[in-house]
Design a protein around this motif. Structure first.
Motif, short mmCIF file in Angstrom:
data_model
loop_
_atom_site.label_atom_id
_atom_site.label_comp_id
_atom_site.label_asym_id
_atom_site.label_seq_id
_atom_site.Cartn_x
_atom_site.Cartn_y
_atom_site.Cartn_z
N GLU A 241 0.82 -1.22 0.00
CA GLU A 241 0.00 0.00 0.00
C GLU A 241 0.85 1.26 0.00
OE1 GLU A 241 -2.66 2.36 3.33
OE2 GLU A 241 -2.67 0.16 3.38
N LYS A 242 1.96 1.23 0.75
CA LYS A 242 2.75 2.45 0.93
C LYS A 242 4.05 2.46 0.13
CE LYS A 242 0.73 3.53 5.37
NZ LYS A 242 0.86 4.39 6.55
N ASN A 243 4.23 1.48 -0.74
CA ASN A 243 5.45 1.37 -1.53
C ASN A 243 6.68 1.46 -0.62
OD1 ASN A 243 7.06 1.09 -3.83
ND2 ASN A 243 7.18 3.30 -4.15
N ALA A 244 6.70 0.56 0.35
CA ALA A 244 7.77 0.55 1.35
C ALA A 244 8.63 -0.70 1.19
CB ALA A 244 7.18 0.57 2.76
N VAL A 245 9.88 -0.58 1.62
CA VAL A 245 10.77 -1.73 1.70
C VAL A 245 11.25 -1.85 3.14
CG1 VAL A 245 11.54 -1.73 -0.69
CG2 VAL A 245 12.81 -0.40 1.01
N ASP B 91 9.13 4.50 -1.71
CA ASP B 91 8.92 5.82 -1.09
C ASP B 91 9.33 5.80 0.37
OD1 ASP B 91 7.71 7.07 -3.40
OD2 ASP B 91 5.93 5.86 -2.99
N ILE B 92 9.23 4.62 1.00
CA ILE B 92 9.51 4.49 2.42
C ILE B 92 10.51 3.36 2.62
CG2 ILE B 92 8.55 3.83 4.68
CD1 ILE B 92 5.91 5.11 3.82
N ILE B 93 11.51 3.62 3.47
CA ILE B 93 12.46 2.60 3.91
C ILE B 93 12.25 2.40 5.40
CG2 ILE B 93 14.90 2.02 4.24
CD1 ILE B 93 15.53 3.95 1.91
N LEU B 94 11.96 1.19 5.79
CA LEU B 94 11.91 0.88 7.22
C LEU B 94 13.14 0.04 7.55
CD1 LEU B 94 9.00 -0.08 9.50
CD2 LEU B 94 11.06 -1.50 9.49
N PHE B 95 13.96 0.56 8.45
CA PHE B 95 15.20 -0.14 8.79
C PHE B 95 15.02 -0.89 10.11
CE2 PHE B 95 19.69 0.07 7.18
CZ PHE B 95 20.10 -1.07 7.84
N ALA B 96 14.94 -2.21 10.02
CA ALA B 96 14.89 -3.05 11.21
C ALA B 96 16.34 -3.31 11.63
CB ALA B 96 14.17 -4.35 10.91
N VAL C 187 21.07 8.96 4.73
CA VAL C 187 22.18 9.64 4.06
C VAL C 187 22.20 9.29 2.57
CG1 VAL C 187 24.71 9.69 3.85
CG2 VAL C 187 23.64 9.92 6.09
N LEU C 188 21.99 8.01 2.26
CA LEU C 188 22.07 7.56 0.87
C LEU C 188 20.75 7.69 0.12
CD1 LEU C 188 24.33 4.38 1.18
CD2 LEU C 188 24.98 6.73 0.62
N SER C 189 19.65 7.93 0.84
CA SER C 189 18.33 8.09 0.21
C SER C 189 17.63 9.32 0.78
CB SER C 189 17.48 6.84 0.44
OG SER C 189 18.04 5.71 -0.15
N PRO C 190 18.17 10.51 0.55
CA PRO C 190 17.60 11.71 1.18
C PRO C 190 16.17 12.01 0.75
CG PRO C 190 19.22 12.31 -0.49
CD PRO C 190 19.33 10.84 -0.30
N GLY C 191 15.77 11.52 -0.42
CA GLY C 191 14.42 11.79 -0.90
C GLY C 191 13.38 10.79 -0.42
N LYS C 192 13.81 9.77 0.29
CA LYS C 192 12.89 8.75 0.80
C LYS C 192 12.63 8.98 2.29
CE LYS C 192 14.17 4.95 -2.34
NZ LYS C 192 14.96 5.69 -3.35
N LYS C 193 11.45 8.58 2.74
CA LYS C 193 11.15 8.62 4.17
C LYS C 193 11.75 7.38 4.81
CE LYS C 193 7.23 10.19 5.72
NZ LYS C 193 5.79 10.36 6.08
N VAL C 194 12.56 7.57 5.86
CA VAL C 194 13.21 6.45 6.54
C VAL C 194 12.62 6.32 7.94
CG1 VAL C 194 15.39 5.51 7.41
CG2 VAL C 194 15.34 6.72 5.21
N LEU C 195 12.17 5.11 8.25
CA LEU C 195 11.55 4.83 9.55
C LEU C 195 12.44 3.90 10.36
CD1 LEU C 195 7.91 4.08 8.30
CD2 LEU C 195 8.87 6.31 8.97
N ILE C 196 12.41 4.07 11.67
CA ILE C 196 13.12 3.18 12.60
C ILE C 196 12.07 2.68 13.60
CG2 ILE C 196 13.83 5.22 13.97
CD1 ILE C 196 15.98 2.08 13.71
N PRO C 197 11.84 1.38 13.69
CA PRO C 197 10.76 0.88 14.55
C PRO C 197 10.89 1.26 16.02
CG PRO C 197 11.51 -0.84 13.06
CD PRO C 197 12.47 0.29 12.92
#
Length: 311
Positions: A17-21, A55-60, A71-81
């Protein structure tokens, strides 16, 4: 609370739904690795995510890893759980203290392990990983070097490259510091046909007892090419999930820390990342990693310098 299967299904739907990895480090819980799109070491994960159209990177993983992804994806939203998932090694080297330290060595090239905060990376000339650190140091022949923050990895680099003059910051990883040489040797006596595979963040006596020293990814690759049937694994126990997935016919024995009889050595910070936290982070698109742009650009420069030198 939903069970893990139901949560995994909901997480998969949210990703679509959110185009997240989802990126998961080798040291996270098995159920976390199972919902990830990419599993690996921290920098490789950030590079993989940067190459996607997500569009979204979630880093587990832990916080500095999510910073590197930003740093490497400034245009993407990065989430930390869980923002509380820190790193004892990164925390052992504050930017303020490191700035004062490096000012004492103005003619030294600063090489910093990727396991540092974004602010420390911004004070660094060249980053490195445990996979390419030897290559980076050897490429700087003839130049004075200041290495941070891991004293054990730094000591290993000095031995391997013959560079006794490298100035070391005095930091360490609480997981790799705690491995017991005595218990490893005891395991070796119990399993004489087992090879010892160790991460270079371990102390010197442990590394000298190892049959192979390398990063988590290098340990996994070594098992695949070596042909052995039994290995004593001297790094964080989360790697066992990937090893057992890849090589189910091989026997893996986790090395215990000095102060425990549990038979394994866990990173308490990595284990803070859970499926419910991943689900909540995707639902709320929070907590988000936000970095000052000037700091981000300087940190990116140190990473790009490393990538250019390690080709």
């Amino acid at each position: 609370m939903a069970d893990n299967t139901t949560l995994a299904d909901k997480i998969a739907a949210l990703k679509r739904e959110k185009n997240a990895v989802i990126l998961a480090h080798y040291y996270t819980r098995p159920e976390v690795q199972q919902v990830a799109d990419f599993i690996g070491d921290s920098l490789a994960l950030s590079q993989a995510a940067a190459a996607t159209d997500a569009d979204i990177i979630l880093f587990a993983g832990v916080y500095f890893m999510a910073e590197t992804a930003k740093v490497l994806s400034p245009g993407k939203k990065v989430l930390i759980p869980d923002p509380a998932a820190g790193c004892s090694l990164a925390d052992s080297c504050s930017a303020a203290d490191f700035r004062r330290f490096r000012e004492r060595y103005p003619d030294h090239k600063v090489v910093a392990y990727v396991n540092t905060s974004v602010e420390v990376k911004a004070l660094t000339d060249i980053c490195c990983t445990s996979s390419n650190a030897v290559k980076i140091i050897r490429a700087l022949e003839g130049q004075k070097i200041l290495f941070a923050p891991d004293r054990n990895l730094g000591d290993y680099l000095k031995r391997v490259t013959g560079r006794d003059d490298i100035v070391l910051w005095d930091g360490a990883c609480h997981v790799h510091e705690k491995f017991s040489l005595e218990k490893i040797l005891e395991l070796k006596r119990e399993h004489p046909d087992a090879k010892v595979l160790a991460h270079p963040e371990c102390k010197k006596p442990v590394l000298l007892a190892a049959d192979f020293v390398g990063s988590t990814a290098a340990i996994i690759d070594y098992v695949g090419s070596d042909g052995g049937k039994k290995y004593i694994i001297v790094t964080e126990s989360g790697i066992l999930f990937e090893l057992q997935e890849k090589y189910p016919e091989i026997d893996f024995i986790p090395a215990p820390p000095t102060d425990s009889t549990c038979g394994c050595n866990d990173c308490e910070y990595m284990k803070l990342v859970t499926l419910p936290k991943i689900y909540d982070a995707l639902v709320n698109e929070s907590p988000e990693v936000v970095i000052d742009e000037e700091v981000r650009r300087r940190a990116e420069g140190s990473i790009r310098n490393m990538l250019g030198m390690s080709k």
